[in-house]
Design a protein around this motif. Structure first.
Motif, short mmCIF file in Angstrom:
data_model
loop_
_atom_site.label_atom_id
_atom_site.label_comp_id
_atom_site.label_asym_id
_atom_site.label_seq_id
_atom_site.Cartn_x
_atom_site.Cartn_y
_atom_site.Cartn_z
N PHE A 263 0.69 -1.23 -0.01
CA PHE A 263 0.08 0.01 0.12
C PHE A 263 0.71 1.26 -0.05
O PHE A 263 0.41 2.28 -0.68
N PHE A 264 2.07 1.18 0.76
CA PHE A 264 2.90 2.24 0.82
C PHE A 264 3.22 2.64 -0.47
O PHE A 264 3.47 3.92 -1.02
N ASP B 25 2.21 1.79 -3.37
CA ASP B 25 0.88 1.55 -4.12
C ASP B 25 0.64 3.00 -5.31
O ASP B 25 0.89 4.08 -4.69
N ASN C 281 -2.73 5.26 -4.35
CA ASN C 281 -3.18 5.65 -3.14
C ASN C 281 -1.88 5.72 -2.20
O ASN C 281 -1.96 6.36 -0.97
N ILE D 178 1.73 6.30 -0.02
CA ILE D 178 2.36 7.98 0.05
C ILE D 178 3.68 7.88 -0.22
O ILE D 178 3.94 9.13 -1.06
N HIS E 106 3.05 9.64 -3.70
CA HIS E 106 2.61 11.08 -3.21
C HIS E 106 3.76 12.07 -3.16
O HIS E 106 3.88 13.04 -3.64
#
Lengths: 288, 320
Positions: free
Chosen positions: A126-127, A129, A132, A134, A137
């Protein structure tokens, strides 16, 4: 059934240890030799195996994918071992000082090591991904280091490095604990004597701390190499794009053509490399 | 000057500790945060959810209805037809639920629990007898066994996987569910046995022999001594070793993935999670909640025994 007391005791001792010895013999020692046997055969999952001499080995060595897996394994083992040991050393030196809240920090630092691999890989995915996470990002929107978002953990170029950082994260707690327990056993008089002789912090580290922990560092590095070379879950569950030797073996033997003969050959080659390395290492570094 | 220097040093040291702790716990924070977020909140880099969403936990634990998987038209139908009875609503939900993949979290959890607790228990019993034997009694080959115990960890899982699976197939075990359960149980026992032997052996050696001598004089035999003296004296070490073995089995993936592959009913959490979360885009909250619930038992058990376990680990009794 009589005999002396010592003989009686010896018989009982053998009887008590025998379940453990039988289980280990049947399920660890025997399979190793059976694996060697399989590597010389063309193996069907059920039915007869046919002796094929060295052709499994020839097929494996002639396969470019094997050498790619070999290279990945070498890089993975080298960087995870160096990274985990250095980071573990830094953490151990830090945790060797007393500070408020140390008990809590101690517990928190062990979390990566004890949590099941399957339960932490998704958080890492997820980190990273692309939609989504971060990481992207920060890299794309905040700092503009990459032009567009992409899946770092799936990219052939970066996946290995993510796997290496993951392994350092997962295993540094063990390394730091081992080093810390040795650090705490160092005789404090050595440091006092060094201070009287005018040694500063860095000198104290190189002339006292490092020689004192040399042996434990050597052992940790050896264990790390053995474990990380055999590592499967930590890589396979995290990313689909890193193929080290164990993963390559797994794919060969349990997917597609189910070529267990070649799978055995790969795992035997890997084992042979590991054993030769261990012998060399024990002689040169640990000086046994 | 001196105090100022010290002050800066303290600040830097605190920063270092902070960075280390952040590195270690960040993925866990990420996990908790995402498990509690609504899907519209996932892209938000802040770890604090804008609105707390307990749904995924409720769903995994079987507490709440799994409305989300239903087609939108059915959801509207359910919401806008107030005269449906509760039974009728449930019937509709059940009908659609069968087609979607329901996550049988509770079932997998139970499977993992059974495999891990029983294999750890068997391993512990064998290890208590074995460790008592080589830490207390004299016989030929004792030293070889004692030293060889940890040596077996050089053989990685993958080296033993192919021959063990081949043997299991040849014996007809892999062909049936019962045989597969037996295979996995035995394999988990053997995976945890060496480390149990090693840790317990180390512990038993610290128990003074004079206590047992007294027991022998009282007329107890070896088995009674183990039962009445050794086990009560080392109960904390035994609990530690049990939990350690439990954790190894709970975390295992490689063997489960090969042996249990075609037996969905006996999936453990690790292969269950892996197989169900192949496509993850829509269900990050559920994935993270499942991750949390998978990690939780191990973390709780670990915190209970932390003091003993770290001692055992650093004396070299470990397996990965």
């Amino acid at each position: 059934m009589k005999g002396t007391l010592q003989q009686q005791q010896a018989r009982l001792g053998v009887r008590l240890i025998s379940p453990a010895v039988i289980i280990i013999g049947l399920l660890i020692i025997y399979p190793v030799f059976y694996n060697l046997y399989l590597s010389f055969h063309s193996v069907k999952l059920s039915g007869e195996s046919r002796f094929v001499g060295l052709s499994n080995y020839a097929a494996v060595i002639g396969d470019a994918e094997f050498w790619r897996a070999f290279l990945s394994t070498a890089l993975y083992v080298f960087f995870t071992t160096v990274g985990t040991t250095l980071f573990g050393l830094i953490v151990a030196l830090a945790m060797n000082k007393e500070f408020p809240g140390q008990g809590l920090v101690r517990s928190l630092l062990l979390l990566p090591y004890i949590a099941p691999v399957i339960s932490v890989v998704f958080a890492w995915q997820f980190f990273f991904d692309p939609v989504n996470g971060i990481f992207m990002h920060l890299m794309v929107d905040k700092w503009g280091l990459y032009a567009e978002r992409f899946n770092l953990i799936r990219s052939p170029q970066y996946a290995l490095w993510v796997a290496i950082i993951f392994s350092i994260w997962k295993n540094f707690p063990f390394t730091y604990l081992m080093i810390l327990s040795r650090l705490q056993a160092i005789d404090q008089n050595l440091y006092e004597a060094a201070e009287i002789d005018g040694c500063t912090g860095i000198k104290k580290f190189f002339y006292i701390t490092l020689p004192e922990i040399y042996f434990v560092l050597g052992s940790i590095v050896l264990m790390r190499i053995i474990w990380n070379m055999n590592k499967f879950e930590d890589i396979y569950l995290l990313t689909d794009n890193v193929k080290t030797l164990p993963i390559y073996t797994y794919f060969k033997a349990f997917t597609g053509a189910l070529d267990m003969g070649q799978g055995s050959a790969i795992s035997i080659i890997q084992f042979a490399i590991l054993i030769s390395f261990i012998i060399l290492y024990v002689k040169k570094v640990l000086k046994w | 000057m001196v105090t100022k220097h010290k002050f800066i040093k303290n600040i830097l040291f605190s920063l270092l500790i902070l960075v280390i702790v952040l590195f270690a716990v960040f993925p866990f924070a990420q996990m908790i945060s995402t498990s509690l977020k609504y899907s519209w909140d996932w892209g938000n880099p802040s770890l604090v959810p804008l609105k707390i969403n307990w749904e995924s936990y409720g769903e995994l634990l079987g507490l709440s209805q799994n409305i989300k998987d239903l087609p939108e038209s059915v959801q509207i139908l359910l919401e806008e037809t107030p005269d449906l009875t509760k039974e009728q609503k449930e019937a509709i939900i059940a009908k659609y639920r069968d087609t979607g993949d329901v996550f049988p979290f509770g079932e997998y959890f139970l499977n993992s629990l059974l495999f891990a607790s029983s294999s750890a228990f068997i391993s512990l019993i064998i290890a208590i007898l074995g460790a008592y034997s080589f830490s207390r009694m004299e016989y030929k080959g004792r030293k070889v066994i004692q030293r060889g115990v940890l040596f077996v960890y050089m053989f990685g899982g993958i080296l033993l996987l192919i021959p063990l699976y081949k043997v299991s197939v040849a014996l007809g075990l892999a062909g049936t569910q019962g045989g597969t359960i037996l295979s996995i149980l035995i394999i988990y026992v053997v995976q945890t046995l060496p480390v149990c032997l090693y840790m317990l052996g180390n512990y038993f050696r610290t128990i003074p022999f004079s206590i047992e001598e007294a027991a022998f004089i009282e007329g107890l035999n070896h088995f009674q001594t183990i039962w009445k003296i050794i086990i009560p004296l080392s109960i904390s070490a035994i609990a530690t070793v049990y939990i350690y073995a439990f954790m190894i089995a709970w975390n295992e993936y490689l063997y489960a993935s090969v042996f249990l592959k075609s037996y969905k009913d006996i999936y453990t959490l690790s292969i269950g999670l892996k197989s169900l979360f192949v496509s993850k885009n829509a269900i990050w909250d559920r994935i993270m909640a499942a991750s949390m619930l998978t990690a939780l038992p191990v973390v709780v058990l670990f915190l209970l025994i932390q003091k003993h376990l770290t001692g055992g680990m650093t004396s070299g009794g470990v397996k990965e």
